[in-house]
Each structure stands twice: as structure tokens, then as C-alpha cells.
Design a protein around this motif. Structure first.
Motif, short mmCIF file in Angstrom:
data_model
loop_
_atom_site.label_atom_id
_atom_site.label_comp_id
_atom_site.label_asym_id
_atom_site.label_seq_id
_atom_site.Cartn_x
_atom_site.Cartn_y
_atom_site.Cartn_z
N MET A 58 26.43 12.69 26.92
CA MET A 58 27.51 11.86 27.46
C MET A 58 28.52 11.50 26.38
O MET A 58 29.74 11.56 26.59
N GLU A 59 28.00 11.14 25.20
CA GLU A 59 28.89 10.77 24.10
C GLU A 59 29.72 11.96 23.65
O GLU A 59 30.93 11.84 23.38
N ALA A 60 29.11 13.14 23.58
CA ALA A 60 29.84 14.34 23.18
C ALA A 60 30.94 14.66 24.18
O ALA A 60 32.07 15.01 23.81
N GLU A 61 30.64 14.53 25.48
CA GLU A 61 31.64 14.79 26.52
C GLU A 61 32.75 13.76 26.47
O GLU A 61 33.93 14.08 26.59
N ARG A 62 32.39 12.50 26.28
CA ARG A 62 33.38 11.42 26.26
C ARG A 62 34.36 11.58 25.10
O ARG A 62 35.57 11.39 25.27
N THR A 63 33.85 11.93 23.92
CA THR A 63 34.70 12.02 22.74
C THR A 63 35.36 13.39 22.59
O THR A 63 36.29 13.54 21.81
N GLY A 64 34.83 14.37 23.33
CA GLY A 64 35.39 15.72 23.23
C GLY A 64 34.96 16.47 22.00
O GLY A 64 35.56 17.50 21.64
N LYS A 65 33.91 15.98 21.35
CA LYS A 65 33.41 16.67 20.15
C LYS A 65 31.92 16.39 20.02
O LYS A 65 31.41 15.39 20.51
N TYR B 29 25.61 1.25 27.99
CA TYR B 29 26.49 2.29 27.44
C TYR B 29 27.37 2.87 28.55
O TYR B 29 28.59 3.03 28.37
N PHE B 30 26.77 3.17 29.68
CA PHE B 30 27.52 3.74 30.80
C PHE B 30 28.65 2.80 31.21
O PHE B 30 29.81 3.23 31.35
N GLU B 31 28.35 1.53 31.43
CA GLU B 31 29.36 0.59 31.90
C GLU B 31 30.46 0.37 30.88
O GLU B 31 31.62 0.14 31.24
N GLN B 32 30.12 0.42 29.61
CA GLN B 32 31.14 0.23 28.57
C GLN B 32 32.15 1.37 28.56
O GLN B 32 33.34 1.15 28.32
N HIS B 33 31.69 2.59 28.83
CA HIS B 33 32.55 3.75 28.64
C HIS B 33 33.02 4.42 29.93
O HIS B 33 33.92 5.26 29.89
N TRP C 223 26.22 9.20 36.29
CA TRP C 223 26.52 8.25 37.37
C TRP C 223 25.31 8.12 38.30
O TRP C 223 24.94 7.01 38.70
N ALA C 224 24.69 9.24 38.64
CA ALA C 224 23.53 9.21 39.55
C ALA C 224 22.36 8.49 38.90
O ALA C 224 21.63 7.74 39.56
N VAL C 225 22.17 8.71 37.60
CA VAL C 225 21.10 8.02 36.87
C VAL C 225 21.39 6.52 36.82
O VAL C 225 20.50 5.69 37.03
N ARG D 190 36.90 7.25 34.24
CA ARG D 190 37.70 7.04 35.45
C ARG D 190 39.19 7.21 35.16
O ARG D 190 39.93 7.78 35.98
N ALA D 191 39.64 6.72 34.01
CA ALA D 191 41.05 6.84 33.65
C ALA D 191 41.44 8.30 33.45
O ALA D 191 42.56 8.72 33.76
N ARG D 192 40.51 9.08 32.96
CA ARG D 192 40.79 10.48 32.64
C ARG D 192 40.66 11.39 33.85
O ARG D 192 41.45 12.33 34.03
N TYR D 193 39.65 11.12 34.71
CA TYR D 193 39.33 12.06 35.78
C TYR D 193 39.45 11.47 37.18
O TYR D 193 39.24 12.18 38.16
N GLY D 194 39.75 10.18 37.28
CA GLY D 194 39.85 9.55 38.59
C GLY D 194 38.60 8.75 38.93
O GLY D 194 37.57 8.87 38.28
#
Length: 206
Positions: A194-201, A113-117, A140-142, A122-126
Motif C-alpha cells: 500500500m505504501e509503495a502504491e501510495r508514494t509511487g515508489k 494507516y488506511f484512514e490517514q492515507h 479497502w475490503a480488509v 480518493r483525491a487521486r482516483y475518486g
């Protein structure tokens, strides 16, 4: 108590579905090895404790394998999260001896899941993880720990500590086994965050 509804549009769906198939297989094999009769019924679930999140995560035990055998996937996966009670209830069957094994079992699905998203993050925050939202910094640390034989690993001894809920990971933890710091339940709750943060909802729930 919150029941999350994870459908096929969720970035979590396929990773969780495969994990639940594996979990049902472990439960069935463990029950048989313990001399117990295996009969799973609609609504049966496994309760997984979160050490860090202080949450119990209920995941379905009935259905994942049967659905896969029929070459289908469920329409929705329901996962219920609720605070861990002060006096844990007595369960019909306890797999405490397999806690470490189950925590390790989920790690490849978490890493996938981490590698897919992570490209979106990175595109959004660098590319520098230190500029990411806190939950993805911890993610990332996990992920680093999972890729280093399940042990915490920071390349730079000066890397700032990362925090998720009550868990803090820092270079001082290098070499510490991840499964001693967080449980399978925590990894599942982290994936929801993570999913909530990624999608913004918030992940849909009922």
C-alpha cells in the motif's frame, strides 16, 4: 530476501513503531508465562508467516520498548521479507497458539494507516473504490472487515471481487473471519504494498 528501511518520512513509520512496542510486550509476557527467561539482544527478531503472500516477515524484537521508555523513537525500522521456506526452521520460541490474537492485534494499526492515507487515494482516483489501484481496492475490503468485527463485509452483493496476490475477497465471503483468510504477516506485507502504491515508489531497502 529484502530488508526494508522505514524511516520517519514514511507513512508507515509511526504505525509500525507502536505495533512493534506492543509485539515486544506480548512476546515478553508470553515467554515469562511459559517459564522462559527473557533476554533480548540486538538483532533478535520475530518471524511472522504470511499465509497469502507466502512470505516470512522478520520484525525487530529488541529495542522498541527500551526506546519508548527513553521518550525516543528509532531512526529507522528494519523489516525483512523473504520467501517462506518449504521446511520452516525450528525457532527458539513458537507463538503459534497466539496467531489469531496477533493478527487481531495489528488490525487497529492497519486501520489507522488506511484512514490517514485514504484521502490521498480518493483525491487521486475518486471516491468509488472500484476505480482505485488493485492493492488499495483490497486494502479497502480488509479495512471494511476490520470495522465489522473482523469479518468480511461488502454492503453490495454486486460489488466486484478484489484481489491482492493470491487472496480474493468478494461478497460471497461475507461473514468470514478475516484472520482465517490472511495472517499477521500478510497484513504487514499488504501495508508495504500500500505504501509503495501510495508514494509511487518502492519502499527503501538494502
Amino acid at each position: 530476501m529484502t530488508t526494508f528501511l522505514i524511516d520517519k518520512n514514511s507513512g508507515l513509520f509511526h504505525h509500525l513503531n507502536v505495533f512493534l512496542i506492543a509485539l515486544e510486550g506480548v512476546f515478553t509476557a508470553t515467554s515469562l508465562a511459559a517459564g522462559q527467561r527473557v533476554q533480548l539482544n540486538p538483532g533478535d527478531f520475530s518471524t511472522i508467516e504470511g499465509l497469502v503472500s507466502k512470505m516470512d516477515v522478520r520484525v525487530p524484537l529488541h529495542g522498541p520498548i527500551a526506546t519508548a521508555i527513553q521518550d525516543r523513537t528509532p531512526d529507522v525500522i528494519e523489516i525483512t521479507v523473504l520467501p517462506t521456506p518449504p521446511s520452516p526452521p525450528r525457532f527458539r520460541f513458537n507463538t503459534r497458539g497466539l496467531v489469531r490474537t496477533l493478527t487481531i492485534l495489528v488490525q487497529p494499526f492497519y486501520a489507522n494507516y488506511f484512514e490517514q492515507h485514504v484521502p490521498e487515494i480518493r483525491a487521486r482516483y475518486g471516491r468509488d473504490d472500484k476505480g482505485w489501484p488493485p492493492v488499495w481496492q483490497a486494502a479497502w475490503a480488509v479495512r471494511n472487515a476490520i470495522s465489522h468485527n473482523g469479518r468480511v463485509w461488502f454492503k453490495s452483493p454486486d460489488h466486484p471481487a478484489v484481489t491482492w496476490r493470491s487472496l480474493t475477497l468478494a461478497p460471497a465471503h461475507n461473514g468470514t473471519e478475516l484472520s482465517s483468510l490472511m495472517s499477521l504477516g500478510d497484513l504487514l506485507v499488504l501495508l508495504l504494498d500500500m505504501e509503495a502504491e501510495r508514494t509511487g515508489k518502492a519502499v527503501p531497502n538494502k
